[in-house]
Design an enzyme around this catalytic site. Structure first.
Site, mmCIF file in Angstrom:
data_model
loop_
_atom_site.group_PDB
_atom_site.id
_atom_site.type_symbol
_atom_site.label_atom_id
_atom_site.label_comp_id
_atom_site.label_asym_id
_atom_site.label_seq_id
_atom_site.Cartn_x
_atom_site.Cartn_y
_atom_site.Cartn_z
ATOM 1 N N GLY A 10 0.822 -1.212 0.000
ATOM 2 C CA GLY A 10 0.000 0.000 0.000
ATOM 3 C C GLY A 10 0.859 1.266 0.000
ATOM 4 C CG MET A 11 0.496 6.161 -0.739
ATOM 5 S SD MET A 11 -0.659 7.383 -1.394
ATOM 6 C CE MET A 11 -1.729 7.661 0.026
ATOM 7 C CG LEU A 12 1.251 4.485 5.960
ATOM 8 C CD1 LEU A 12 2.087 5.767 6.068
ATOM 9 C CD2 LEU A 12 0.136 4.506 7.012
ATOM 10 C CG ASP A 36 -6.908 -12.579 3.107
ATOM 11 O OD1 ASP A 36 -7.213 -11.587 3.820
ATOM 12 O OD2 ASP A 36 -7.720 -13.160 2.373
ATOM 13 C CB ALA A 60 -7.252 -0.125 5.460
ATOM 14 C CE1 TYR A 61 -14.138 -2.472 0.219
ATOM 15 C CE2 TYR A 61 -14.512 -0.206 0.914
ATOM 16 C CZ TYR A 61 -14.792 -1.264 0.066
ATOM 17 O OH TYR A 61 -15.717 -1.116 -0.938
ATOM 18 C CB THR A 62 -8.415 2.925 1.628
ATOM 19 O OG1 THR A 62 -8.074 2.355 0.365
ATOM 20 C CG2 THR A 62 -7.452 2.446 2.681
ATOM 21 C CE1 TYR A 125 -11.398 3.898 5.223
ATOM 22 C CE2 TYR A 125 -11.690 6.204 5.842
ATOM 23 C CZ TYR A 125 -10.867 5.129 5.617
ATOM 24 O OH TYR A 125 -9.502 5.254 5.781
ATOM 25 C CE LYS A 129 -8.966 2.796 9.055
ATOM 26 N NZ LYS A 129 -7.890 1.844 8.672
#
Ligand SMILES: NC(=O)c1ccc[n+]([C@@H]2O[C@H](COP(=O)([O-])OP(=O)(O)OC[C@H]3O[C@@H](n4cnc5c(N)ncnc54)[C@H](OP(=O)(O)O)[C@@H]3O)[C@@H](O)[C@H]2O)c1
Length: 286
Positions: A10-12, A36, A60-62, A125, A129
């Site tokens: 992921g990006m982070l 997973d 995460a589901y972002t 969302y 979270k």
């Protein structure tokens, strides 16, 4: 020390890995195919084999708007799966860092949200979270919840890349000027995550966002300056002009009081951080 960075592509996560590499810390950053996090069996097997000493959950589901239609799926990924990771980490007595978001708040407070303010999400969302925060803290008190917001980074699609492309192609952009937040570089959040753990800051909730305040319009003017387009070509519009399935917090500024006495430096002003970040974040924007 071996760190496990879940959701490793992921990006982070990519900047967390870069930060660990820069500090000479060993890590494994599996993608969803190798780990997973919705499978407690896979988590158990991975932990047994790798024997991590620190866990950072960047998976995460972002997708904020699709989450309105897929709240069950988002809940599985953002709340149930972090609980699996928290249980596996608690069982072994190792710290866990769970990444969360300003969307756990409604964005109606007149002052920046403190770390211990009550969550009041507006949409699916944010609800999932907030549930993830609760699940992690309930099952693993030796954990960090790191809330961030308005994230951008070199390692993924993000607002500045999209707007830089629009500005380069069209020479102009209309951007909402009535949502307020703190544009934040993934590299800064990665530094905070690694500092919290290595400096043994007290467990609890931290806000990893830049200082200051901007609207998406303000941020776009700063992006325009980096791509050689006049700031005057960025035009303010209202959220009402861009209706989206998920409600957005209007004013979601996060306070940074929890760093006091920890030895961890908060992130600086968003304008300075963006200036520093822009060359690498926009490097591949045509
Ligand atoms: N981006 C923002 O503006 C923002 C703002 C506030 C907070 N946050 C939080 O910051 C964290 C990192 O966000 P990000 O922007 O770096 O997200 P991202 O780039 O979308 O990364 C999320 C990663 O999770 C992986 N993943 C999805 N399902 C998985 C599963 N079942 N098991 C393992 N990995 C799985 C994804 O892999 P696939 O690509 O294979 O699906 C993806 O690589 C998240 O907790 C997010 O909620 C982000």
């Amino acid at each position: 020390m071996a760190w496990l960075v879940a959701g490793g592509y992921g990006m982070l996560a990519q900047d967390v890995c870069a930060e660990l590499t820069a500090r000479g810390v060993g890590f494994d950053a599996p993608d969803r195919d190798r780990l997973d996090i919705t499978s407690p069996e896979e988590i158990e097997a991975f932990f047994e084999e790798m024997k991590p000493e620190v866990v950072v959950n960047c998976a995460a589901y972002t997708a904020v708007d699709p989450a309105e239609e897929n709240e069950g799926l988002a809940f599985t990924l953002n709340a149930v799966a972090p609980q699996y990771l928290a249980r596996a980490a608690a069982k072994r007595g190792i710290p866990l860092v769970q990444i969360s978001t300003d969307y756990v708040f409604s964005g109606t407070s007149p002052i920046p949200y403190a770390e211990d303010d009550a969550a009041h999400p507006l949409g699916a969302y944010g609800r999932t979270k907030a549930a993830g925060e609760w699940a992690v803290r309930a099952d693993h008190p030796s954990s960090y919840i790191v809330r961030t917001a308005w994230l951008y980074g070199a390692g993924g699609p993000c607002f500045p890349k999209t707007l830089a492309r629009v500005l380069k192609q069209n020479g102009t952009a209309n951007v909402v000027d009535d949502q307020h937040g703190q544009p934040t570089w993934t590299k800064d959040v990665a530094r905070i995550i690694v500092d919290l753990v290595t400096k043994q800051a007290p467990f609890g909730i931290y806000h990893a966002t830049s200082e200051g305040e901007a609207t998406w319009y303000d941020f776009t003017r700063a992006i325009a300056a980096e791509v050689g387009v006049s700031e005057d070509e960025v035009h303010p519009v209202s959220t009402k002009d861009f209706p989206r399935p998920a409600p957005r917090p209007e004013w979601s500024l996060l306070a940074h009081g929890a760093y006091e006495g920890t030895g961890v430096e908060p992130i600086g002003p968003w304008q300075e951080r963006w200036k520093l970040a822009a060359p690498s974040v926009l490097a591949e924007v045509e």
